[in-house]
Enzyme design. Structure first.
Site, PDB file in Angstrom:
ATOM      1  N   HIS A  86      20.264 -56.261  -0.967  1.00 43.25           N
ATOM      2  CA  HIS A  86      21.234 -56.739  -2.447  1.00 43.25           C
ATOM      3  C   HIS A  86      20.419 -56.039  -3.732  1.00 43.25           C
ATOM      4  CE1 HIS A  86      16.925 -58.709  -4.271  1.00 43.25           C
ATOM      5  NE2 HIS A  86      16.895 -58.516  -3.526  1.00 43.25           N
ATOM      6  N   ASP A  88      21.148 -56.715  -6.744  1.00 43.86           N
ATOM      7  CA  ASP A  88      21.394 -57.647  -7.805  1.00 43.86           C
ATOM      8  C   ASP A  88      20.061 -57.872  -7.745  1.00 43.86           C
ATOM      9  OD1 ASP A  88      20.584 -59.362  -5.989  1.00 43.86           O
ATOM     10  OD2 ASP A  88      21.069 -61.126  -6.955  1.00 43.86           O
ATOM     11  N   GLU A 153      21.813 -62.008  -4.432  1.00 45.40           N
ATOM     12  CA  GLU A 153      20.867 -62.754  -3.241  1.00 45.40           C
ATOM     13  C   GLU A 153      19.648 -63.533  -4.886  1.00 45.40           C
ATOM     14  OE1 GLU A 153      17.090 -62.549  -1.809  1.00 45.40           O
ATOM     15  OE2 GLU A 153      16.754 -61.911  -3.252  1.00 45.40           O
ATOM     16  N   HIS A 213       9.924 -92.240 -33.038  1.00 46.16           N
ATOM     17  CA  HIS A 213       8.663 -91.916 -33.837  1.00 46.16           C
ATOM     18  C   HIS A 213       8.132 -92.695 -32.849  1.00 46.16           C
ATOM     19  CE1 HIS A 213       5.173 -92.967 -36.319  1.00 46.16           C
ATOM     20  NE2 HIS A 213       6.667 -92.226 -37.978  1.00 46.16           N
ATOM     21  N   SER A 399      11.860 -65.802   0.405  1.00 41.62           N
ATOM     22  CA  SER A 399      13.246 -66.271   1.086  1.00 41.62           C
ATOM     23  C   SER A 399      14.437 -64.663   1.434  1.00 41.62           C
ATOM     24  CB  SER A 399      13.620 -67.899   0.963  1.00 41.62           C
ATOM     25  OG  SER A 399      12.964 -68.362   0.435  1.00 41.62           O
TER      26      SER A 399
HETATM   27  N1  BES Z   1      12.773 -60.037  -1.701  1.00 37.00           N
HETATM   28  C1  BES Z   1      12.644 -61.083  -2.002  1.00 37.00           C
HETATM   29  C2  BES Z   1      12.461 -61.689  -0.427  1.00 37.00           C
HETATM   30  C3  BES Z   1      11.244 -61.757  -0.211  1.00 37.00           C
HETATM   31  C4  BES Z   1       9.977 -62.130  -1.026  1.00 37.00           C
HETATM   32  C5  BES Z   1      11.102 -61.315   1.238  1.00 37.00           C
HETATM   33  C6  BES Z   1       8.653 -62.038  -0.254  1.00 37.00           C
HETATM   34  C7  BES Z   1       9.536 -61.436   1.403  1.00 37.00           C
HETATM   35  C8  BES Z   1       8.498 -61.651   0.572  1.00 37.00           C
HETATM   36  C9  BES Z   1      14.339 -61.571  -2.368  1.00 37.00           C
HETATM   37  O1  BES Z   1      14.194 -61.214  -3.065  1.00 37.00           O
HETATM   38  C10 BES Z   1      13.846 -62.989  -3.303  1.00 37.00           C
HETATM   39  O2  BES Z   1      13.159 -63.331  -3.837  1.00 37.00           O
HETATM   40  N2  BES Z   1      14.804 -63.699  -2.510  1.00 37.00           N
HETATM   41  C11 BES Z   1      14.287 -65.276  -3.412  1.00 37.00           C
HETATM   42  C12 BES Z   1      15.669 -66.225  -2.942  1.00 37.00           C
HETATM   43  C13 BES Z   1      16.260 -67.515  -3.178  1.00 37.00           C
HETATM   44  C14 BES Z   1      16.400 -66.891  -4.821  1.00 37.00           C
HETATM   45  C15 BES Z   1      17.226 -68.259  -2.769  1.00 37.00           C
HETATM   46  C16 BES Z   1      13.414 -65.948  -3.009  1.00 37.00           C
HETATM   47  O3  BES Z   1      12.366 -65.778  -1.934  1.00 37.00           O
HETATM   48  O4  BES Z   1      13.145 -66.742  -4.096  1.00 37.00           O
HETATM   49 ZN    ZN Z   2      14.652 -58.744  -2.993  1.00 38.77          ZN
END
Ligand code: BES
Ligand code: ZN
Length: 461
Positions: A86, A88, A153, A213, A399
């Site tokens: 990703h 972004d 993402e 109040h 995630s």
């Molecule tokens: N790179 C992360 C996912 C990640 C974080 C994998 C830590 C392994 C360890 C990814 O960019 C991310 O932050 N994903 C979000 C997904 C959500 C917005 C659906 C997350 O995990 O909060």
């Molecule tokens: Zn990421």
């Protein structure tokens, strides 16, 4: 392969300078005022993909931010890798806590500091450089490559599943490769075989039609801020267990074998707690810290807003109170089912003295995979060649919702080949990427394509 390695080793400094231009584009997907920057970043990716020799590099419109796709299919008979990443990034606030500006990448003490350095631009760039090295030295890659980069993402990938389903033939491959996670520790490279899912909600509590109040009305009406606090307090018990009825029904518990594997990893809990600055870890009783982070579901409050928070004092009963909450999920929990259970429980608990509104925001399914397949073995050999050490197998608590889509819609296994480091400040001020990890990662990615090609040549068992 030697030419490829020489090419990579001799361009080490150029790579850092080029990465700085990628990191300079503030592609913050969450903020509407950056939509133009997100698009500019997608265009930058398209032109880079073209420049290094991929075909059909193009930007694909979605109702949200664009998707970038490119391919190189010049290795008939060899396996096809679908690389996903990703472009972004997360917002940068609080800006004042950044030691150097988030979109002016700065190198200090062997690391590059910028928003997106680790998550995920630096890790995407590592693959672009490895692909470029092969193509520039040999004119060919050992495998077929499809590159899929998304710009949503960090905001839940709302349009990606539709794109994947509509382009399933184009995206057909043998294996997905993703580099969007940290390795276990410095000098402990790892392959990740599990991610948690997510279910995210906003809760709005309303009491009166306007603030009141607290002298004239206090004691005779419910206080939305206090009601919200009481509701949230009923989500988890003192032993760290979530109290939503049915919440754990689908949870697959860690097996004794997996617990033993986790326990064998070189994890120092005291050092970990010290590094993140907590006085003492907290989590579900009966589980270790790694089990709590990787293999157990959780309920968290991500934000709270209510009443007067300025300087001084103001005697008021706020009309509204708001919370953002989310649950990390583990196999086989389903975000939609969990959402229903949560909403039903919250509504049952909410007193008639206020009204409650629950907004379902984004979600994603959890994922785990076995690691005895040929692709994971190939990735293990590539990591060993790039980093000089065999990888350990880990799960992660974060995630990447599309991983389960790749599995379910395209029937594809994923290999998570992350080279970030714990403490890299992803989503926080002063995000960084270790430059020797980056360099070894480019080498490991170059080896990976060769190892994936070799994996296919082996007779099927
Ligand atoms: N790179 C992360 C996912 C990640 C974080 C994998 C830590 C392994 C360890 C990814 O960019 C991310 O932050 N994903 C979000 C997904 C959500 C917005 C659906 C997350 O995990 O909060
Ligand atoms: Zn990421």
């Amino acid at each position: 392969m030697n030419n490829v390695l020489d090419f990579i080793n001799s361009h080490r400094d150029d790579y850092v300078a080029q990465l700085e231009t990628f990191l300079a584009i503030p592609s913050i997907s969450a903020l509407p005022e950056h939509a133009g920057d997100v698009r500019r970043c997608a265009e930058w990716c398209v032109s880079e993909l073209q420049r290094i020799g991929l075909q059909h590099a193009a930007l694909h419109e979605t109702p949200g931010h664009p998707i970038v796709y490119a391919e190189w299919l010049g290795a008939p008979g060899a396996p096809t890798m679908l690389f996903y990443g990703h472009y972004d990034v997360q917002p940068v606030d609080p800006l004042e806590l950044w030691e150097t500006p988030p979109f002016q990448a700065t190198v200090r003490e062997g690391a590059i500091y910028a928003r997106g350095a680790a998550d995920d631009k630096g890790q995407i760039f590592m693959h672009l450089k490895a692909i470029e090295a092969h193509l520039s030295q040999h004119g060919v890659l050992p495998i077929n490559v499809k590159v899929l980069l998304e710009g949503e993402e960090e905001v839940g990938s709302a349009n990606l599943d539709t794109f994947i389903a509509a382009n399933a033939d184009t995206l057909a491959a043998d294996v997905v490769v993703i580099s969007d996670s940290p390795m276990f520790d410095r000098d402990v490279p790892s392959i990740c075989y599990g991610l948690r899912g997510l279910a995210y909600f906003q809760i709005d509590i309303r009491g009166s039609s306007t603030d009141l109040h607290s002298g004239s009305y206090g004691g005779a009406v419910a206080n939305p801020a206090l009601v919200l606090a009481q509701l949230l307090a009923q989500m988890k018990d003192k032993a760290g267990r979530i109290r939503i009825p049915g919440f754990y029904d689908a949870v697959v518990d860690v097996t004794p074998a997996e617990r033993a594997e986790f326990a064998r990893l070189p994890f120092n809990e005291k050092r970990w707690a010290r590094e993140i600055g907590v006085p003492k870890p907290f989590g579900e009783s009966g589980y270790s810290t790694l089990e709590r982070k990787w293999a157990r579901p959780t309920f968290e409050v991500n934000g709270l807003l209510a009443g007067f928070t300025g300087e001084g004092a103001k005697t008021v009963i706020p009309a509204v109170a708001m919370a953002k909450v989310s649950m990390r999920l583990v196999p086989d929990q389903d975000p939609a089912t969990i959402g229903q259970l949560f909403e039903a429980y919250l509504k049952k608990l909410t007193p008639k003295t206020v009204t409650v509104k629950v907004t379902h925001m984004h979600g994603g399914k959890p994922w785990t995979t076995g690691f005895d397949n040929e692709w994971v073995q190939a990735a293990g050999r590539a990591i060993e060649r790039g980093f000089g050490r065999q990888p350990v197998f880990v799960r992660e608590g974060g995630s990447i919702p599309v991983v389960s889509t790749f599995q379910q819609v395209l029937g594809l296994p994923s290999v998570l080949f992350g080279i970030g480091l714990p403490g890299e400040n992803a989503h926080a001020p002063n995000e960084w990427l270790d430059l020797s990890n980056f360099h070894n990662g480019v080498l490991a990615a170059a080896y990976l394509y060769e190892e994936l090609a070799r994996a296919r040549q082996q007779p099927e068992a």
